[in-house]
Scaffold this active site. Structure first.
Site, PDB file in Angstrom:
ATOM      1  N   MET A 140       0.919  -1.191  -0.001  1.00 60.52           N
ATOM      2  CA  MET A 140      -0.091   0.137  -0.152  1.00 60.52           C
ATOM      3  C   MET A 140       0.804   1.206   0.133  1.00 60.52           C
ATOM      4  SD  MET A 140      -2.765   1.225   2.985  1.00 60.52           S
ATOM      5  CE  MET A 140      -1.348   1.043   4.235  1.00 60.52           C
ATOM      6  N   ASN A 141       0.677   2.259  -0.797  1.00 64.69           N
ATOM      7  CA  ASN A 141       0.967   3.686  -0.406  1.00 64.69           C
ATOM      8  C   ASN A 141       0.115   4.635  -0.049  1.00 64.69           C
ATOM      9  OD1 ASN A 141       1.561   2.695  -3.521  1.00 64.69           O
ATOM     10  ND2 ASN A 141       1.937   5.056  -3.652  1.00 64.69           N
ATOM     11  N   ASP A 142       0.092   5.783  -0.899  1.00 61.14           N
ATOM     12  CA  ASP A 142      -0.572   6.926  -0.456  1.00 61.14           C
ATOM     13  C   ASP A 142      -2.126   6.636  -0.377  1.00 61.14           C
ATOM     14  OD1 ASP A 142       1.552   7.481  -2.249  1.00 61.14           O
ATOM     15  OD2 ASP A 142       0.524   8.724  -3.576  1.00 61.14           O
ATOM     16  N   GLN A 158      -3.318   3.505  -2.585  1.00 65.66           N
ATOM     17  CA  GLN A 158      -2.761   2.910  -3.424  1.00 65.66           C
ATOM     18  C   GLN A 158      -2.489   1.534  -3.252  1.00 65.66           C
ATOM     19  OE1 GLN A 158      -1.101   5.428  -6.622  1.00 65.66           O
ATOM     20  NE2 GLN A 158      -3.298   5.595  -6.053  1.00 65.66           N
ATOM     21  N   THR A 202      -2.605   8.799  -7.578  1.00 64.37           N
ATOM     22  CA  THR A 202      -3.158   9.409  -6.559  1.00 64.37           C
ATOM     23  C   THR A 202      -4.255  10.331  -6.953  1.00 64.37           C
ATOM     24  OG1 THR A 202      -1.623   8.910  -4.835  1.00 64.37           O
ATOM     25  CG2 THR A 202      -2.498  11.208  -4.747  1.00 64.37           C
ATOM     26  N   ASP A 266      -1.443  14.150  -9.174  1.00 64.77           N
ATOM     27  CA  ASP A 266      -1.884  14.094  -7.993  1.00 64.77           C
ATOM     28  C   ASP A 266      -3.016  15.442  -7.905  1.00 64.77           C
ATOM     29  OD1 ASP A 266      -0.317  11.985  -7.684  1.00 64.77           O
ATOM     30  OD2 ASP A 266       1.102  13.225  -6.702  1.00 64.77           O
ATOM     31  N   ASP A 354       9.092  14.777  -4.001  1.00 68.64           N
ATOM     32  CA  ASP A 354       9.909  13.652  -4.902  1.00 68.64           C
ATOM     33  C   ASP A 354      11.237  13.364  -4.424  1.00 68.64           C
ATOM     34  OD1 ASP A 354      10.011  11.556  -6.631  1.00 68.64           O
ATOM     35  OD2 ASP A 354       9.536  12.910  -8.292  1.00 68.64           O
TER      36      ASP A 354
END
Ligand code: DQQ
Length: 661
Positions: A140-142, A158, A202, A266, A354
């Site tokens: 999982m991310n954002d 995500q 995202t 995003d 980033d």
């Protein structure tokens, strides 16, 4: 810096041509987009390579376990089969994300990269959290598009349905009544159209005044271009918002001329323009090394006009991912809807950098007529000043909770162990405990983040230790029942006479948590605090502490740090010291709160002025063997500590029983 208008085409940009989107695309992901005019020869070449590629894919698919990317299926993916790892087999993990134009998603160890540790199953299972949100399996991310609708909090995220590493990014979906107990729902969106086939990235939700919900997200196209897409719930009367429709005219935005195809992602929640008849969104990007936020106006979320210039830009900060932009009240303690503006409002602008994978914010004022955001303090501008969190916390997003009139912040907390170990565990990453965000009326120069009050539902038995005197160089064990699941609230007072009479040597003028040696480095006025997840002999332990420096001018500064250097005997996990300064005002005690939940420790100083999230992977201090201590490692001052600790229960996080509806 001068404003840059996108009507001009500068020649120093990475990619100065506009992306031509592909109109009238068939829905299926496998379709070859029409509208690309190619020569017959080129088409024949493509046909040949497609057949060749297809046979390769078929060969691969036939060798793979059953695919889990079921659109609106009830599964949440399944764990990748753990593969035994021998020390000799470990190599640096492949880079993930960068070739697609997002920040590195592989966690790269800074030291001991080739060293391995023989983790037992018991240790690895202990690392899974008890009350933080995480999917049952995989990566999982954002956090994406959080919102409250018809009695349910919705969290999208995500997610990789296939593995514990980043890839095949899909929107996971879960709902909760209280932000603590969660029910997993079928995926909201999967990569299945040419414009998001490389990933449904995202995005953010906007709730319109008539109750409609608009979801804008970034699609990574078949040819690796970042475009913005529109989706909406198929049935608004469904409290669970199970079905999502991707707009047939997607993508609604493509990178404008002058913006790189991999530097445009995003979209934020929309806010109303000054005359109230248009919506605005901002999208992060960069021009060379300058991070920027572009603003678009729309009436229907289908067609957009880009406003000239950008809302804000900070040279040297690189690509801005996951920009967030919202008002905070400077008079009230409630949160504000994203469209609110006025004299008693400041605006927070946040960018996820980033380049260094940290979330930076700044307070400022938004001029909607000029469409410019001006930081209150240019020295604390976005990306060069304050961070939401000085530990691991990235790609965060807020939303206005109209249910309780508050603004809530979520952040992605990645792993800091090796990718091999994530694959062994079968999962990677958690979401932070949702935090309320308010303006700090006392300092006027920062926000306050605090765990939502609902987390206190999980508190059970508590123990309290009042007025514990800690002389210089002392340690005091605290007895608790559930050392891996705790809510700790502690305050410290230092001996005033000793404090007044103490001046630090010059060396301490340059004190900084990450570079000053951690809790073992003794100063006259610090460190003091708590040690969590320590073992009996303290061969392992994670100190969370204050360290005060005071120069000859009598000016004191307080640092709040979390020291992972001795958090684990395993060599293959990150062990660093995190932290930053924290304002401590006259009359205030030094206060901290730490939420300990197995491999994550979220710590808040001075009511949430400075926050640090650590991931720790002890080998001995697990389960009942873990211990908590108070300590004072200062050489000159005594400290009096008071602490209250609650055992924390386990949140109920499971699949929604849709078949029982
Ligand atoms: N994660 C998404 C991107 C975003 C990045 C891809 C931040 O949309 O920029 O998974 O972690």
């Amino acid at each position: 810096m001068a404003n840059y208008s996108f009507r001009r085409q500068p020649d120093d940009l990475e990619n100065a041509t506009s992306y031509t989107s592909i109109p009238d695309q068939p829905e299926a992901a496998s379709s070859i987009p029409v509208g690309h005019r190619r020569s017959k020869k080129l088409l024949a070449g493509i046909l040949f390579s497609s057949v060749f590629l297809l046979s390769l894919i078929l060969l691969y698919v036939n060798q793979q376990p059953e695919s889990q990317t079921k659109v609106n299926g009830t599964n949440q993916g399944k764990s990748s089969t753990p593969k035994p790892i021998t020390p000799a087999a470990r190599t640096a993990p492949p880079s993930r994300g960068v070739s697609q134009g997002v920040s590195e998603k592989t966690f790269r160890l800074t030291s001991g990269e080739n060293a391995t540790y023989s983790w037992t199953n018991a240790m690895l299972s202990w690392q899974r959290t008890a009350y933080h949100f995480q999917p049952e399996h995989n990566w999982m991310n954002d956090p994406n598009g959080p919102l409250f609708h018809k009695g349910w909090y919705h969290l999208f995220y995500q997610y990789n349905p296939d593995s514990a590493v980043w890839g095949t990014i899909t929107w996971g979906h879960a709902v909760s009544k209280d932000l603590i107990h969660w029910l997993y729902l079928p995926f909201a969106m999967v990569p299945d159209h040419w414009y998001d086939i490389k990933g449904v990235w995202t995005g953010s939700a906007t709730i319109l005044p008539d109750g409609q919900i608009v979801m804008l997200y970034t699609g990574d196209t078949y040819d690796v271009v970042q475009v913005q897409c529109l989706a909406y719930p198929a049935n608004l009367s469904d409290p669970l918002l199970l079905d999502w429709v991707k707009y047939s005219g997607n993508p609604v935005l493509v990178p404008p001329p002058g913006i790189g195809p991999k530097d445009f992602r995003d979209p934020t929640t929309a806010w109303l323009s000054p005359d109230g008849d248009k919506w605005r969104i901002t999208i992060g990007s960069k021009l060379n090394k300058t991070g920027i936020s572009l603003v678009y106006e729309t009436v229907d979320f289908k067609t957009y006009d880009m406003l000239d210039g950008y809302m804000h830009a900070v040279p040297g900060t690189g690509m801005w991912e996951c920009v967030d932009f919202y008002p905070v009240s400077i008079k009230e303690v409630n949160g504000l809807d994203t469209s609110v503006n006025g004299p008693s409002v400041k605006h927070v602008l946040k960018a996820s950098l980033d380049d260094d994978k940290n979330d930076y914010y700044a307070l400022g004022v938004y001029d909607p007529i000029e469409n410019k955001w001006i930081p209150d303090d240019p020295e604390l501008d976005v990306g060069i000043g304050l961070r939401y969190d000085y530990g691991k916390f990235y790609a965060s997003k807020t939303f206005y909770d109209q249910n309780k009139q508050r603004r809530i912040l979520w952040g992605w907390i990645r792993e800091t162990d090796s990718e091999d170990d994530d694959i062994l565990k079968g999962w990677a990453s958690v979401q932070s405990i949702p935090r309320t965000v308010v303006f700090d009326q006392k300092t006027g120069s920062n926000i306050l983040q605090w765990p939502v009050s609902e987390v206190e539902e999980l508190r059970s038995e508590s123990v309290e230790f009042g007025n514990v005197k800690l002389g210089p160089g002392s340690i005091f064990p605290l007895k608790v029942d559930t050392p891996s699941q705790l809510d700790i609230v502690a305050s410290f007072e230092i001996d005033e006479d000793a404090f007044e009479g103490t001046v630090e040597v010059d060396a301490d003028a340059s004190y900084s948590c990450p570079t000053s040696g951690g809790a073992a480095n003794r100063g006259k006025l610090g460190p003091f605090g708590v040690i969590v997840l320590g073992d009996k002999t303290l061969s392992e332990g994670t100190p969370i502490y204050f360290y005060i420096t005071k120069g000859a001018n009598g000016k004191a500064e307080t640092h709040f740090c979390a020291d992972e250097l001795r958090s684990s005997l395993a060599p293959d996990v990150e062990k660093v010291v995190y932290g930053s300064k924290v304002p401590v005002l006259d009359g205030e005690k030094y206060s901290l709160r730490s939420l300990v939940d197995h491999s994550i420790v979220e710590s808040f100083a001075q009511g949430g002025r400075t926050v640090i999230t650590s991931r720790v992977y002890p080998t001995k201090a697990v389960d009942g063997a873990a211990r908590v201590y108070l300590f004072n490692n200062a050489t000159k001052v005594s400290v009096t500590a008071s602490v209250k600790m609650w055992n924390m229960g386990t949140a109920d996080i499971r699949t929604f029983p849709l078949n029982e509806l």
